[in-house]
Design a protein around this motif. Structure first.
Motif, PDB file in Angstrom:
ATOM      1  N   GLN A  45       0.828  -1.200   0.000  1.00 27.37           N
ATOM      2  CA  GLN A  45       0.000   0.000   0.000  1.00 27.37           C
ATOM      3  C   GLN A  45       0.868   1.258   0.000  1.00 27.37           C
ATOM      4  O   GLN A  45       0.338   2.362  -0.104  1.00 27.37           O
ATOM      5  CB  GLN A  45      -0.922  -0.001   1.220  1.00 27.37           C
ATOM      6  CG  GLN A  45      -1.954  -1.126   1.198  1.00 27.37           C
ATOM      7  CD  GLN A  45      -2.901  -1.072   2.383  1.00 27.37           C
ATOM      8  OE1 GLN A  45      -3.226   0.001   2.882  1.00 27.37           O
ATOM      9  NE2 GLN A  45      -3.327  -2.230   2.856  1.00 27.37           N
ATOM     10  N   ASN A  46       2.157   1.078   0.117  1.00 24.68           N
ATOM     11  CA  ASN A  46       3.117   2.174   0.106  1.00 24.68           C
ATOM     12  C   ASN A  46       3.734   2.262  -1.291  1.00 24.68           C
ATOM     13  O   ASN A  46       4.550   1.428  -1.668  1.00 24.68           O
ATOM     14  CB  ASN A  46       4.194   1.938   1.166  1.00 24.68           C
ATOM     15  CG  ASN A  46       5.157   3.093   1.310  1.00 24.68           C
ATOM     16  OD1 ASN A  46       5.431   3.818   0.350  1.00 24.68           O
ATOM     17  ND2 ASN A  46       5.705   3.271   2.503  1.00 24.68           N
ATOM     18  N   ALA A  47       3.340   3.269  -2.058  1.00 26.59           N
ATOM     19  CA  ALA A  47       3.805   3.382  -3.439  1.00 26.59           C
ATOM     20  C   ALA A  47       5.319   3.471  -3.521  1.00 26.59           C
ATOM     21  O   ALA A  47       5.938   2.945  -4.460  1.00 26.59           O
ATOM     22  CB  ALA A  47       3.177   4.601  -4.110  1.00 26.59           C
ATOM     23  N   TYR A  61       0.244  -2.650  -6.990  1.00 30.74           N
ATOM     24  CA  TYR A  61      -0.034  -1.567  -6.050  1.00 30.74           C
ATOM     25  C   TYR A  61      -1.344  -1.892  -5.352  1.00 30.74           C
ATOM     26  O   TYR A  61      -2.367  -2.145  -6.003  1.00 30.74           O
ATOM     27  CB  TYR A  61      -0.100  -0.243  -6.797  1.00 30.74           C
ATOM     28  CG  TYR A  61      -0.275   0.979  -5.925  1.00 30.74           C
ATOM     29  CD1 TYR A  61       0.196   1.000  -4.618  1.00 30.74           C
ATOM     30  CD2 TYR A  61      -0.903   2.107  -6.415  1.00 30.74           C
ATOM     31  CE1 TYR A  61       0.037   2.110  -3.820  1.00 30.74           C
ATOM     32  CE2 TYR A  61      -1.067   3.243  -5.631  1.00 30.74           C
ATOM     33  CZ  TYR A  61      -0.589   3.237  -4.325  1.00 30.74           C
ATOM     34  OH  TYR A  61      -0.743   4.346  -3.540  1.00 30.74           O
ATOM     35  N   CYS A  62      -1.310  -1.905  -4.032  1.00 31.66           N
ATOM     36  CA  CYS A  62      -2.462  -2.286  -3.223  1.00 31.66           C
ATOM     37  C   CYS A  62      -3.139  -1.018  -2.716  1.00 31.66           C
ATOM     38  O   CYS A  62      -2.493  -0.180  -2.074  1.00 31.66           O
ATOM     39  CB  CYS A  62      -1.970  -3.146  -2.062  1.00 31.66           C
ATOM     40  SG  CYS A  62      -3.255  -3.863  -1.047  1.00 31.66           S
ATOM     41  N   MET A  63      -4.439  -0.863  -3.014  1.00 29.14           N
ATOM     42  CA  MET A  63      -5.104   0.402  -2.707  1.00 29.14           C
ATOM     43  C   MET A  63      -6.516   0.188  -2.181  1.00 29.14           C
ATOM     44  O   MET A  63      -7.176  -0.815  -2.496  1.00 29.14           O
ATOM     45  CB  MET A  63      -5.152   1.272  -3.961  1.00 29.14           C
ATOM     46  CG  MET A  63      -5.929   0.660  -5.113  1.00 29.14           C
ATOM     47  SD  MET A  63      -5.675   1.537  -6.684  1.00 29.14           S
ATOM     48  CE  MET A  63      -4.016   0.966  -7.088  1.00 29.14           C
ATOM     49  N   ALA A 100      -9.826   3.063  -5.958  1.00 30.43           N
ATOM     50  CA  ALA A 100      -9.286   2.964  -7.312  1.00 30.43           C
ATOM     51  C   ALA A 100      -9.567   4.254  -8.066  1.00 30.43           C
ATOM     52  O   ALA A 100     -10.495   4.352  -8.866  1.00 30.43           O
ATOM     53  CB  ALA A 100      -9.894   1.768  -8.037  1.00 30.43           C
ATOM     54  N   LEU A 145      -5.282   4.224 -13.576  1.00 33.50           N
ATOM     55  CA  LEU A 145      -4.431   3.193 -13.006  1.00 33.50           C
ATOM     56  C   LEU A 145      -3.491   2.586 -14.041  1.00 33.50           C
ATOM     57  O   LEU A 145      -2.404   2.126 -13.698  1.00 33.50           O
ATOM     58  CB  LEU A 145      -5.293   2.095 -12.374  1.00 33.50           C
ATOM     59  CG  LEU A 145      -6.262   2.545 -11.278  1.00 33.50           C
ATOM     60  CD1 LEU A 145      -6.978   1.344 -10.684  1.00 33.50           C
ATOM     61  CD2 LEU A 145      -5.538   3.318 -10.189  1.00 33.50           C
ATOM     62  N   VAL A 147      -3.042  -4.474 -10.052  1.00 30.84           N
ATOM     63  CA  VAL A 147      -3.560  -3.708  -8.921  1.00 30.84           C
ATOM     64  C   VAL A 147      -4.304  -4.642  -7.975  1.00 30.84           C
ATOM     65  O   VAL A 147      -4.877  -5.652  -8.398  1.00 30.84           O
ATOM     66  CB  VAL A 147      -4.490  -2.562  -9.368  1.00 30.84           C
ATOM     67  CG1 VAL A 147      -3.723  -1.520 -10.161  1.00 30.84           C
ATOM     68  CG2 VAL A 147      -5.683  -3.084 -10.145  1.00 30.84           C
ATOM     69  N   ILE A 164      -7.202  -4.225  -5.030  1.00 34.74           N
ATOM     70  CA  ILE A 164      -8.168  -3.214  -4.622  1.00 34.74           C
ATOM     71  C   ILE A 164      -9.060  -3.748  -3.507  1.00 34.74           C
ATOM     72  O   ILE A 164      -9.506  -4.900  -3.547  1.00 34.74           O
ATOM     73  CB  ILE A 164      -9.042  -2.784  -5.830  1.00 34.74           C
ATOM     74  CG1 ILE A 164      -8.160  -2.297  -6.987  1.00 34.74           C
ATOM     75  CG2 ILE A 164     -10.041  -1.712  -5.435  1.00 34.74           C
ATOM     76  CD1 ILE A 164      -8.923  -2.064  -8.271  1.00 34.74           C
TER      77      ILE A 164
END
Length: 227
Positions: A132-134, A151-153, A156, A160, A169, A171
């Motif tokens: 979750q940390n870009a 990338y965990c978010m 959305a 993307l 991704v 999500i």
């Protein structure tokens, strides 16, 4: 599989392997002496009752503290395992692994050490590194552009497909829509979602055509998918 075994432990992963699932997901931290270990939280307070933080505890000290569990079954002498253990286990059982980078902001060489473990176990092509940390994903991409990343978010938002440092991704499930999944698939991006523990949510996500559903209860989800 933390419904029936202590979270992020080898007994939990043993159960997942016995259920013939393709993926396991694990969170990783770095001890004060540079060992990459698996635990959901920054401390082991929730799982052992001991208020130790992983980033300022040596591995030798960490494994002196056993998990406490009210779950049925023989879970005595369970301790925080290393990333190397789970990757070796996954390789032996032909499984893929999502390695979620947690880590403390003051860790030195965290991403490098994680990649070293992945390469040392021969799991490079069967791992997807997520965070979750870009900035952590960017760092991994700089070190090894070839390793698969996601990338965990929670939300959305934005384009993307324009995120150059990730391949896929991941999500949070309540933010998944059929339109979003279709759009990302058109760009060649796989959609992982988390954390799903209800039948009706599974059915909705299947109808959205997501690629992988993350859950704490694999048997429930597998049953929902097949029905």
């Amino acid at each position: 599989n933390n419904v029936t075994a202590p979270q992020n432990t080898m007994p939990a992963f043993d159960l997942v392997a016995s259920e013939n699932l393709e993926w396991i997901e694990t969170d990783v931290w770095q001890t004060s002496d540079g060992v990459i270990v698996r635990n959901h939280d920054a401390s082991i307070a929730r799982t052992t009752g001991d208020k130790l933080y992983i980033y300022n505890t040596t591995y030798e000290e960490l494994i002196k503290h056993e998990f406490s569990s009210s779950m049925p079954g023989n879970y005595e002498h369970v301790v925080v395992p290393t990333l190397e253990e789970v990757l070796t286990f996954a390789k032996e059982n032909n499984m893929h692994v999502q390695v979620e980078l947690k880590g403390d902001s003051n860790d030195i060489g965290f991403e490098e050490n994680v990649l070293n473990v992945i390469n040392r176990t021969g799991m490079h092509d069967n791992v997807m590194v997520i965070s979750q940390n870009a900035r952590r994903i960017m760092r991994v991409n700089d070190l090894d552009p070839a390793i698969t990343k996601a990338y965990c978010m929670f939300f959305a938002y934005g384009n993307l497909e324009d995120i150059e440092y990730t391949d896929n991704v991941s999500i949070e499930e309540s933010n998944v829509t059929p339109e979003l999944v279709h759009h990302l698939h058109e760009q060649g991006i796989l959609v992982f979602c988390w954390t799903v523990d209800l039948d009706d949510t599974v059915q909705y996500l299947v109808s959205c055509d997501v690629d992988v559903i993350g859950t704490d209860n694999p048997l429930l989800i597998s049953s929902a998918v097949t029905t």
